[in-house]
Design an enzyme around this catalytic site. Structure first.
Site, PDB file in Angstrom:
ATOM      1  N   PRO A   1       0.951  -1.239  -0.192  1.00 15.25           N
ATOM      2  CA  PRO A   1       0.529  -0.217   0.061  1.00 15.25           C
ATOM      3  C   PRO A   1       0.881   1.279   0.074  1.00 15.25           C
ATOM      4  O   PRO A   1       2.125   1.311   0.345  1.00 15.25           O
ATOM      5  CB  PRO A   1      -0.167  -0.206   0.774  1.00 15.25           C
ATOM      6  CG  PRO A   1      -0.126  -1.993   2.345  1.00 15.25           C
ATOM      7  CD  PRO A   1       0.446  -2.389   1.030  1.00 15.25           C
ATOM      8  N   GLU A   2       0.340   2.406  -1.232  1.00 17.01           N
ATOM      9  CA  GLU A   2       1.245   3.235  -0.676  1.00 17.01           C
ATOM     10  C   GLU A   2       0.609   4.671  -0.480  1.00 17.01           C
ATOM     11  O   GLU A   2      -0.881   4.584  -0.069  1.00 17.01           O
ATOM     12  CB  GLU A   2       1.637   3.689  -1.971  1.00 17.01           C
ATOM     13  CG  GLU A   2       2.858   2.558  -2.920  1.00 17.01           C
ATOM     14  CD  GLU A   2       3.275   2.393  -4.296  1.00 17.01           C
ATOM     15  OE1 GLU A   2       2.899   4.302  -4.911  1.00 17.01           O
ATOM     16  OE2 GLU A   2       3.257   2.149  -4.888  1.00 17.01           O
TER      17      GLU A   2
ATOM     18  N   ARG B   1       1.603 -11.963   5.459  1.00 16.17           N
ATOM     19  CA  ARG B   1       2.863 -12.106   5.285  1.00 16.17           C
ATOM     20  C   ARG B   1       3.881 -11.868   6.466  1.00 16.17           C
ATOM     21  O   ARG B   1       5.242 -12.023   6.545  1.00 16.17           O
ATOM     22  CB  ARG B   1       3.456 -11.040   4.104  1.00 16.17           C
ATOM     23  CG  ARG B   1       2.476 -11.166   2.798  1.00 16.17           C
ATOM     24  CD  ARG B   1       2.910 -13.011   1.685  1.00 16.17           C
ATOM     25  NE  ARG B   1       4.793 -12.629   1.782  1.00 16.17           N
ATOM     26  CZ  ARG B   1       5.059 -12.279   0.264  1.00 16.17           C
ATOM     27  NH1 ARG B   1       4.496 -12.126   0.055  1.00 16.17           N
ATOM     28  NH2 ARG B   1       6.424 -12.869   0.445  1.00 16.17           N
TER      29      ARG B   1
ATOM     30  N   ARG C   1      22.196  13.805  -9.164  1.00 18.50           N
ATOM     31  CA  ARG C   1      21.449  12.904  -8.788  1.00 18.50           C
ATOM     32  C   ARG C   1      21.970  12.727 -10.797  1.00 18.50           C
ATOM     33  O   ARG C   1      21.496  12.911 -11.057  1.00 18.50           O
ATOM     34  CB  ARG C   1      20.096  12.912  -8.456  1.00 18.50           C
ATOM     35  CG  ARG C   1      19.589  13.869  -7.329  1.00 18.50           C
ATOM     36  CD  ARG C   1      19.836  12.307  -5.942  1.00 18.50           C
ATOM     37  NE  ARG C   1      18.973  12.466  -4.869  1.00 18.50           N
ATOM     38  CZ  ARG C   1      19.363  12.245  -4.154  1.00 18.50           C
ATOM     39  NH1 ARG C   1      19.867  11.387  -3.958  1.00 18.50           N
ATOM     40  NH2 ARG C   1      18.773  12.762  -2.470  1.00 18.50           N
TER      41      ARG C   1
END
Length: 274
Positions: A2-3, A113, A152
């Site tokens: 889930p985000e 899990r 980056r």
């Protein structure tokens, strides 16, 4: 996992059932789920505290109590729901932490899990100090976003998923934001233009807001607190749509691996850069 949209949906779905309730006791049967403090101290401290508010920070659920904050990370398969103590649910077989509430109800944490974690903290700011800005808050500024990209050279998708860069975005909504911005997910950050950066800053917000609107994506174990599925998966542009036609141009959606994650994109709308 889930985000942000899924976690936000869970928080909104639990508020009415939890705010004002007092935790009477805690039960658990899988000690690793109790991250900190130790289970006995956790149970003693949490008992008797009343729930004052529910919020979210990144992918973490924050249940503010009278003296501490109960912090929960759902990880891959975690589910939170409030139910009458006498009621039985399919997800109960995987409940590893339970909070008995006044009024004969329970907050249950089901986690097949067993990767989910719960914390009890008197300093949430310190506990979650590793997180970057909230992408739906005023702290998520274009200037800060631009500064975080400077120097980056990693793939842009990898950076967007980094929780210290922006909190709450994972594999799903990174794909969706990059599609909306027209940026190939493997593009090196230093190859992005100012216009790319500005678009992506906005499309991260747009993708997350769309996810919240449709109450999250029930692709795997995620369910809302009432047990129903979210509908975001029915509205994606890229994620999970391998070989299906792009909703914009009709080209088949491709799947590759970026940052060791399955990654979906349209080769026409998101052309590769060299």
């Amino acid at each position: 996992m889930p985000e942000l949209p899924e976690v936000e949906t869970v928080v909104r779905g639990l508020r009415a059932a939890l705010i004002g309730r007092r935790i009477e006791r805690m039960w658990h049967d899988w000690a690793p789920t109790i991250h900190s403090p130790a289970p006995d101290e956790f149970a003693a401290r949490v008992s008797g505290q009343r729930v004052r508010a529910l919020n979210r920070r990144g992918k973490y659920i924050l249940i503010a109590l009278e003296g501490d904050t109960l912090v929960i990370h759902l990880k891959m398969s975690g589910r939170l729901y409030v139910t009458a103590a006498a009621d039985e649910h399919e997800a109960d077989r995987w409940v590893h932490v339970r909070f008995d509430l006044d009024g004969g109800r329970q907050l249950r944490f089901s986690d097949l899990r067993k990767f989910g974690r719960v914390y009890l903290s008197d300093d949430v700011g310190k506990l979650l100090s590793h997180l970057g800005p909230e992408p739906l808050s005023k702290d998520f500024t274009l200037a800060g976003f631009r500064d975080g990209m400077r120097g980056r050279k990693r793939a842009i998708k990898s950076l967007v998923m980094a929780q210290e860069f922006v909190a709450g975005v994972g594999n799903i909504y990174a794909d969706e934001a990059l599609f909306r911005a027209g940026i190939h997910p493997a593009t090196r950050v230093d190859l992005l233009t100012e216009a790319d950066t500005k678009r992506l800053h906005q499309t991260i917000r747009d993708a997350l807001l769309a996810g919240i609107k449709h109450e999250g994506a029930s692709i795997g174990w995620y369910r809302k607190p009432d047990g129903d599925k979210g509908q975001s998966q029915n509205h994606f542009y890229a994620y999970g749509r391998t070989n299906l036609p792009c909703r914009i141009c009709g080209t088949a959606i491709n799947k590759i691996r970026v940052a060791q994650r399955g990654t979906h994109f349209c080769p026409q709308c998101q052309p590769a850069r060299v």
